[in-house]
Design an enzyme around this catalytic site. Structure first.
Site, PDB file in Angstrom:
ATOM      1  CG  HIS A 119      37.958   2.734 -65.298  1.00 42.00           C
ATOM      2  ND1 HIS A 119      38.240   3.416 -66.782  1.00 42.00           N
ATOM      3  CD2 HIS A 119      37.293   1.791 -65.598  1.00 42.00           C
ATOM      4  CE1 HIS A 119      37.643   2.689 -67.596  1.00 42.00           C
ATOM      5  NE2 HIS A 119      37.066   1.763 -67.023  1.00 42.00           N
TER       6      HIS A 119
ATOM      7  CB  CYS B 234      43.293   5.606 -70.519  1.00 42.74           C
ATOM      8  SG  CYS B 234      42.550   6.396 -69.467  1.00 42.74           S
TER       9      CYS B 234
HETATM   10  C1  CIR Z   1      35.052   4.478 -72.172  1.00 37.68           C
HETATM   11  O1  CIR Z   1      34.141   5.144 -71.744  1.00 37.68           O
HETATM   12  O2  CIR Z   1      35.323   3.395 -72.021  1.00 37.68           O
HETATM   13  C2  CIR Z   1      36.120   5.291 -73.082  1.00 37.68           C
HETATM   14  N1  CIR Z   1      35.360   6.612 -73.571  1.00 37.68           N
HETATM   15  C3  CIR Z   1      37.224   5.980 -71.976  1.00 37.68           C
HETATM   16  C4  CIR Z   1      38.041   4.936 -71.392  1.00 37.68           C
HETATM   17  C5  CIR Z   1      39.115   5.392 -70.460  1.00 37.68           C
HETATM   18  N2  CIR Z   1      39.770   4.415 -69.762  1.00 37.68           N
HETATM   19  C6  CIR Z   1      40.586   4.459 -68.687  1.00 37.68           C
HETATM   20  O3  CIR Z   1      40.048   5.391 -68.194  1.00 37.68           O
HETATM   21  N3  CIR Z   1      41.108   3.316 -68.504  1.00 37.68           N
END
Ligand code: CIR
Length: 254
Positions: A160, A247
């Site tokens: 991201h 997150c």
């Molecule tokens: C994903 O790949 O969507 C989750 N395993 C990790 C999301 C992390 N979120 C973020 O960086 N905002």
């Protein structure tokens, strides 16, 4: 009052989405302890923490940041780019409706909150595998009337935009320029992560403190040398699920 919306870790965390890290064993008990310490840290820095229960069928539900963009005036409920994560938004919608008018990203648009970095009235939005042109356009349509400008930013090498840079002050960013072009942020003060710690750019600013992951001591030192007040939490287990510190919460004034 600053509110932090968080969500418990799903018992099926091991089935999480992964894009840029190899799957390895997650110590779920330790992840629970670290998440409790993260919430305690938010409380220590003045947040009223609300924690939603986990959904046993949604491995990534702890990563609430991706499910919405909470502005002062309204919240935009996202449509996460990973289909396995779309079920996460119902609980978030129910939790946020009492605080903000809601707008929703509709198909075929996709948007992950982790791709949206707010600096004042500017919303920088990562163009990633999770966030598409339609999602960015809908964000502009919903946020524009409140006075926000949306600026799409190419991102490569990480999940991201906020894996590559996060806000550490009113006009200051912590950034890994290997994943996002520093020239996108002309006019802002940029602090570059230590070269040995590419993942360190995801820090969480809460109150006057920058919270860093314990895995990045060299970047912590750089922040302190620059005069920032820094705290650390250990995020080793959720990092294996590709999650950082921003997150795991949605922070907003209530
Ligand atoms: C994903 O790949 O969507 C989750 N395993 C990790 C999301 C992390 N979120 C973020 O960086 N905002």
């Amino acid at each position: 009052m600053l509110t932090a919306l968080t969500r418990e870790i799903s018992p099926c965390l091991a089935q999480c989405e992964l894009s840029h890290v190899d799957r390895c064993r997650i110590d779920v008990d330790l992840a629970f302890q670290q998440h409790a310490a993260y919430r305690a840290c938010l409380e220590r820095f003045g947040c009223a923490v609300t924690t939603l229960t986990a959904d046993p069928d949604l491995p990534d539900c702890v990563f609430v940041e991706d499910t919405s963009v909470v502005l002062d005036e309204a919240a935009i409920i996202t449509r996460p780019g990973a289909p396995s994560r779309r079920g996460e938004i119902d609980a978030i919608r129910q939790a946020l409706v009492r605080y903000r008018p809601l707008h929703c990203v509709e198909p075929p648009g996709t948007l992950d909150g982790g791709d949206v970095l707010r600096v004042g009235q500017t919303l920088y939005v990562g163009i990633t595998a999770r966030t598409n042109e339609g999602g960015i356009g809908q964000l502009q349509r919903h946020a524009g009337p409140y006075g926000y400008t949306v600026r799409p930013v190419p991102v490569s090498g990480c999940l991201h935009l906020k894996s590559a840079c996060t806000s550490i002050g009113e006009d200051a960013l912590l950034i890994n320029p290997g994943w996002v072009d520093a020239a996108e942020f002309t006019g802002l003060e940029l602090l570059i992560v230590h070269p040995d710690e590419p993942g360190a750019a995801n820090a969480l600013r809460v109150g006057g403190t920058v919270v860093c992951a314990a895995a990045f001591p060299r970047t912590r030192q750089l922040l302190e040398d620059r005069g920032f007040t820094v705290a650390t939490v250990d995020n080793s287990e959720l990092a294996k699920a590709e999650g950082g510190l921003t997150c795991c919460s949605l922070l907003f004034e209530t």
